[in-house]
Design a protein around this motif. Sequence first.
Motif, PDB file in Angstrom:
ATOM      1  N   PHE A 145       0.998  -0.925   0.027  1.00 13.71           N
ATOM      2  CA  PHE A 145       0.222  -0.078  -0.224  1.00 13.71           C
ATOM      3  C   PHE A 145       0.876   1.439  -0.078  1.00 13.71           C
ATOM      4  N   TYR A 146       2.145   1.300   1.039  1.00 12.44           N
ATOM      5  CA  TYR A 146       2.994   2.555   0.762  1.00 12.44           C
ATOM      6  C   TYR A 146       3.403   3.033  -0.977  1.00 12.44           C
ATOM      7  N   LEU A 147       3.901   1.343  -0.525  1.00 14.89           N
ATOM      8  CA  LEU A 147       5.049   2.212  -2.608  1.00 14.89           C
ATOM      9  C   LEU A 147       3.368   2.595  -3.485  1.00 14.89           C
ATOM     10  N   PHE A 148       2.337   1.387  -3.333  1.00 10.28           N
ATOM     11  CA  PHE A 148       1.137   2.201  -4.197  1.00 10.28           C
ATOM     12  C   PHE A 148       1.024   3.881  -4.223  1.00 10.28           C
ATOM     13  N   PHE A 149       1.114   4.210  -2.469  1.00  9.78           N
ATOM     14  CA  PHE A 149       1.038   5.609  -2.014  1.00  9.78           C
ATOM     15  C   PHE A 149       1.745   6.177  -2.755  1.00  9.78           C
ATOM     16  N   LEU A 150       3.076   5.872  -3.035  1.00 12.38           N
ATOM     17  CA  LEU A 150       4.830   6.225  -3.095  1.00 12.38           C
ATOM     18  C   LEU A 150       4.151   6.909  -5.204  1.00 12.38           C
ATOM     19  N   TRP A 151       3.281   5.749  -5.750  1.00 12.50           N
ATOM     20  CA  TRP A 151       3.270   5.771  -6.657  1.00 12.50           C
ATOM     21  C   TRP A 151       2.817   7.020  -7.272  1.00 12.50           C
ATOM     22  N   ILE A 200       2.240   9.871  -5.066  1.00  7.31           N
ATOM     23  CA  ILE A 200       2.437  11.121  -5.039  1.00  7.31           C
ATOM     24  C   ILE A 200       3.085  11.186  -5.933  1.00  7.31           C
ATOM     25  N   THR A 201       4.463  10.635  -6.532  1.00  9.24           N
ATOM     26  CA  THR A 201       5.212  10.631  -7.456  1.00  9.24           C
ATOM     27  C   THR A 201       5.007  10.807  -9.264  1.00  9.24           C
ATOM     28  N   GLY A 202       3.716  11.071  -8.814  1.00  9.71           N
ATOM     29  CA  GLY A 202       3.060  11.924 -10.084  1.00  9.71           C
ATOM     30  C   GLY A 202       3.480  10.397 -11.664  1.00  9.71           C
ATOM     31  N   PHE A 203       3.433   9.015 -10.305  1.00  8.60           N
ATOM     32  CA  PHE A 203       3.369   7.555 -11.845  1.00  8.60           C
ATOM     33  C   PHE A 203       4.803   8.189 -12.054  1.00  8.60           C
ATOM     34  N   GLN A 204       5.638   7.950 -11.530  1.00  6.80           N
ATOM     35  CA  GLN A 204       7.007   8.589 -11.802  1.00  6.80           C
ATOM     36  C   GLN A 204       7.330   6.778 -11.580  1.00  6.80           C
ATOM     37  N   ILE A 205       7.721   6.345 -10.593  1.00  8.26           N
ATOM     38  CA  ILE A 205       8.508   5.140 -10.408  1.00  8.26           C
ATOM     39  C   ILE A 205       7.227   3.633 -10.352  1.00  8.26           C
TER      40      ILE A 205
END
Lengths: 285, 242
Positions: free
Chosen positions: A126-132, A134-139
């Motif tokens: 879930f955290y990775l998804f969240f990160l994905w 907020i970084t504008g789907f860059q990673i």
Amino acid sequence: MIDDVKELWRFRELLWAMVERELRIRYKNSLLGFFWSLINPLMTVLVMTVVFKFFLQNQTENYAPYVLSAYLPFLFFNMAVMDSSQSVLAALPIVKKVYFPREILPISSVLANFIHYLLALVVFFFYLFFLWAITGFQITPFTWRIAFLPVLLLTSLALTLGFAFFVSSLNVFYEDVKYVLGVLLYLAFFMTPIMYFSENVYYAAKRHGQEWLYTLYHLNPVAELATTYKKTLVPPGEIAIGAEKVDPLAQNWGLFGITVLVSFATLVAGYSLFNKLKWRFMERP
Amino acid sequence: MSLAIEISDLHKEFILSHSGVGSLKTLALWWKKKSYEKLQVLKGINLNVENGECVAIVGRNGAGKSTLLSLIARVYKPTSGKLVVHGRLAPLLELGAGFHPDLSGQENILFNGMILGLTRKEVLERTPQIVEFAELEQHIDAPVRTYSSGMLARLGFSVAVHVDADILIVDEVLAVGDFSFEQKCYRRIEEFRSQGGTILFVSHNASAVRRVADRCVWLDNGQIADEGDPEAVLKSYESAGS
């Protein structure tokens, strides 16, 4: 040993009841029990991120998820081995009275921690998804590499069970095993690429012209597992080594193969030692 | 009648350690001195227990009574000799052994019942009877750490007698609980016996032995000194003691 496994299988219902009991005890006294136990990894990663990004000014991308991806399995190993070291000793009053396969005790400690780890992994995703997001789907956090996760989990489980058999049976006879264990696990944390990267080890070794040190370092199954977890769970970004940035090294499958062998050999050796000692638990000096 | 327990020429020896190796430190300090000594606890026991029989074991401290019961319960492995148990066996646990203090009475019943060999379903079916017998309806959802020792004993006894074992093993525990509960335990034991259950128990209480035992075995220094009618065996045991 085959007979012991068969006997264990006959008692599988008791084993599950025991795992359930351990989880209940852990989560009993607070509604948020599971989330409380996530505080340790989250705080640790927060502190490590501050130290690395601000104090040491390391520019590596995705630092926090990288750390977490290796720290969660390490924490599983750490907690499971520590818990199981006490498992037989704590159950001695009942072991004295009733027959049941004694290996149920360390196995249930490990399985309860394993389930806990799997739950933590779900939170991690879930955290990775969240990160994905907020970084504008860059990673892209979910790559084909994730298909390798079951193999990794199974290997970690085998290694941890093997260690659990060793320490739980030896701790009955030598109660300082758990103190030695505490020190070793603490050192293992530093000798495992959790807060740094296997690339740090590689380039440090290369600078001195001693690349074999990198291989030696990864012969430690805990270190190799941590490296593989990082490469499996988090998409590789550039890693800062000192002032320059390097591309991550490719996964070394040969070293991982050795780790798989070592892990399952540890399991078999641990289980046979446990079976040899289990009839003497009651007769400890 | 068929046999419930067959024991022939049973030996058990323990390793007695003078150094008391219990840590790596003592191991390191004492590794040269192999100060082990073998202690013969049981020296050739021959005993057959028939189905439905109630056998009392008496003897001085250290005679090997508990060791014998533990061997029958498969807690130890015999050093040599034959030991066969036919049927399911349930040991009566000591005060709350195996109870986890933070779990409720209900949860502990489940776990203890399963450790005594029931399936989860069987325990759940029996839980109401167990609770009723232990007279703990009010407290069954409270953590066991809040129980008094009498309540713990009642719960432990109640679980053990409800597992429907063929053989019950009792190591000196009937002296717990108040008078009325004790009477209830005796009634329950009578009931268990009338259904054909086998009981093996250790007791220092001569009146309890007279009251329930069919046969009495006097164990002295790892060997059977005398066995037979409780009255006669107790007499010779008591006269030997004085």
